[in-house]
Design a protein around this motif. Structure first.
Motif, short mmCIF file in Angstrom:
data_model
loop_
_atom_site.label_atom_id
_atom_site.label_comp_id
_atom_site.label_asym_id
_atom_site.label_seq_id
_atom_site.Cartn_x
_atom_site.Cartn_y
_atom_site.Cartn_z
N ASN A 70 -23.61 -34.37 77.43
CA ASN A 70 -24.64 -33.34 77.25
C ASN A 70 -24.04 -31.95 77.23
OD1 ASN A 70 -26.78 -35.04 77.09
ND2 ASN A 70 -27.33 -34.88 79.26
N TYR A 71 -23.14 -31.71 78.17
CA TYR A 71 -22.53 -30.38 78.22
C TYR A 71 -21.61 -30.15 77.03
CZ TYR A 71 -20.15 -26.19 79.65
OH TYR A 71 -19.66 -24.92 79.66
N ILE A 72 -20.92 -31.20 76.63
CA ILE A 72 -20.02 -31.07 75.47
C ILE A 72 -20.83 -30.68 74.22
CG2 ILE A 72 -18.42 -32.31 73.95
CD1 ILE A 72 -17.69 -33.99 76.53
N MET A 73 -22.01 -31.25 74.09
CA MET A 73 -22.87 -30.90 72.96
C MET A 73 -23.46 -29.50 73.12
SD MET A 73 -22.79 -33.33 70.79
CE MET A 73 -21.78 -34.80 70.89
N ARG A 74 -23.94 -29.22 74.32
CA ARG A 74 -24.60 -27.94 74.57
C ARG A 74 -23.66 -26.75 74.40
NH1 ARG A 74 -26.28 -29.01 79.83
NH2 ARG A 74 -25.09 -27.27 80.65
N SER A 75 -22.37 -26.97 74.69
CA SER A 75 -21.42 -25.86 74.63
C SER A 75 -20.77 -25.77 73.25
CB SER A 75 -20.34 -26.04 75.70
OG SER A 75 -19.65 -27.26 75.51
N HIS A 76 -21.29 -26.53 72.30
CA HIS A 76 -20.78 -26.54 70.93
C HIS A 76 -21.70 -25.67 70.08
CE1 HIS A 76 -19.22 -28.00 67.14
NE2 HIS A 76 -18.36 -28.76 67.77
N GLN A 77 -21.12 -24.91 69.16
CA GLN A 77 -21.90 -24.09 68.23
C GLN A 77 -23.05 -24.92 67.65
OE1 GLN A 77 -20.20 -23.47 64.39
NE2 GLN A 77 -20.68 -21.31 64.37
N LYS A 78 -24.24 -24.34 67.63
CA LYS A 78 -25.42 -25.12 67.28
C LYS A 78 -25.36 -25.74 65.88
CE LYS A 78 -30.24 -25.01 68.46
NZ LYS A 78 -31.37 -24.21 68.86
N LYS A 79 -24.96 -24.93 64.89
CA LYS A 79 -25.06 -25.47 63.53
C LYS A 79 -24.01 -26.54 63.20
CE LYS A 79 -22.55 -21.86 61.05
NZ LYS A 79 -22.61 -20.47 60.68
N THR A 80 -22.95 -26.62 63.98
CA THR A 80 -21.94 -27.65 63.69
C THR A 80 -21.87 -28.70 64.80
OG1 THR A 80 -20.23 -26.29 64.70
CG2 THR A 80 -20.47 -26.10 62.32
N ARG A 81 -22.83 -28.69 65.68
CA ARG A 81 -22.84 -29.61 66.82
C ARG A 81 -22.81 -31.08 66.33
NH1 ARG A 81 -27.47 -27.89 70.79
NH2 ARG A 81 -26.09 -26.11 71.13
N PRO A 82 -21.83 -31.86 66.80
CA PRO A 82 -21.68 -33.22 66.24
C PRO A 82 -22.58 -34.25 66.92
CG PRO A 82 -19.89 -32.75 67.74
CD PRO A 82 -20.77 -31.53 67.75
N LEU A 83 -23.89 -34.04 66.77
CA LEU A 83 -24.84 -34.90 67.48
C LEU A 83 -24.72 -36.37 67.08
CD1 LEU A 83 -27.98 -32.59 67.48
CD2 LEU A 83 -26.56 -33.24 69.44
N LYS A 84 -24.33 -36.59 65.83
CA LYS A 84 -24.20 -37.98 65.36
C LYS A 84 -23.05 -38.72 66.04
CE LYS A 84 -26.33 -37.53 60.86
NZ LYS A 84 -26.01 -36.77 59.65
N GLU A 85 -22.09 -37.94 66.55
CA GLU A 85 -20.93 -38.59 67.17
C GLU A 85 -21.11 -38.82 68.67
OE1 GLU A 85 -17.32 -36.51 66.09
OE2 GLU A 85 -18.20 -36.23 64.11
N ARG A 86 -22.28 -38.47 69.13
CA ARG A 86 -22.57 -38.53 70.56
C ARG A 86 -22.26 -39.88 71.21
NH1 ARG A 86 -26.20 -35.85 74.20
NH2 ARG A 86 -26.13 -37.47 75.76
N ASP A 87 -22.78 -40.94 70.63
CA ASP A 87 -22.59 -42.28 71.22
C ASP A 87 -21.13 -42.69 71.19
OD1 ASP A 87 -25.24 -42.30 71.64
OD2 ASP A 87 -25.73 -43.76 70.07
#
Ligand SMILES: [Zn+2]
Length: 132
Positions: free
Chosen positions: A47-64
């Motif tokens: 969660n923090y790794i995603m939250r601290s990533h620039q919003k428009k390039t946040r790699p949400l698909k790679e989360r799992d």
């Protein structure tokens, strides 16, 4: 035993990266954010790794995939090699670092120069280039 912060600062986790990861405090410098991201990697805090990533390039698909990988590796240490800008009054900055981890019994090193920017007054990770 003192619970030193995984990022290698000579402080306890509670006094160092935890407040950032918990969202209680924000990073003052790009290096602080980088350290908190490393610590989040060691603790599989995606969660923090995603939250601290620039919003428009946040790699949400790679989360799992990331969560799975983080559960499989063991982080050994972080060395901040060099920082440029990224101070409280800057709007961008870079941090060059080496992060060491164990995967399948093999020691691996990530040597990266990361780019950070301020997004609505908060430092975020933008991208990085890895050295061979
Ligand atoms: Zn720390």
């Amino acid at each position: 035993m003192i619970d030193y912060c995984p990022c290698g600062n000579n402080k306890t986790y509670k006094e160092c990266c935890k407040p950032l990861i918990d969202g209680v405090e924000k990073a003052e410098t790009a290096e602080q954010l980088m350290r908190a991201r490393y610590t989040a990697f060691t603790k599989a805090k995606v969660n923090y790794i995603m939250r601290s990533h620039q919003k428009k390039t946040r790699p949400l698909k790679e989360r799992d995939k990331m969560q799975k990988w983080l559960n499989a590796v063991e982080w050994m240490g972080l060395v901040v090699v060099k920082t440029e800008d990224g101070n409280a009054n800057d709007s961008s900055g870079t941090v060059e670092f080496r992060a060491i981890y164990l995967e399948d019994g093999q020691t691996q090193v990530i040597h990266e120069k990361s780019f950070f920017e301020k997004e609505k007054g908060k430092w975020v990770y933008v991208s990085g280039i890895q050295y061979a």
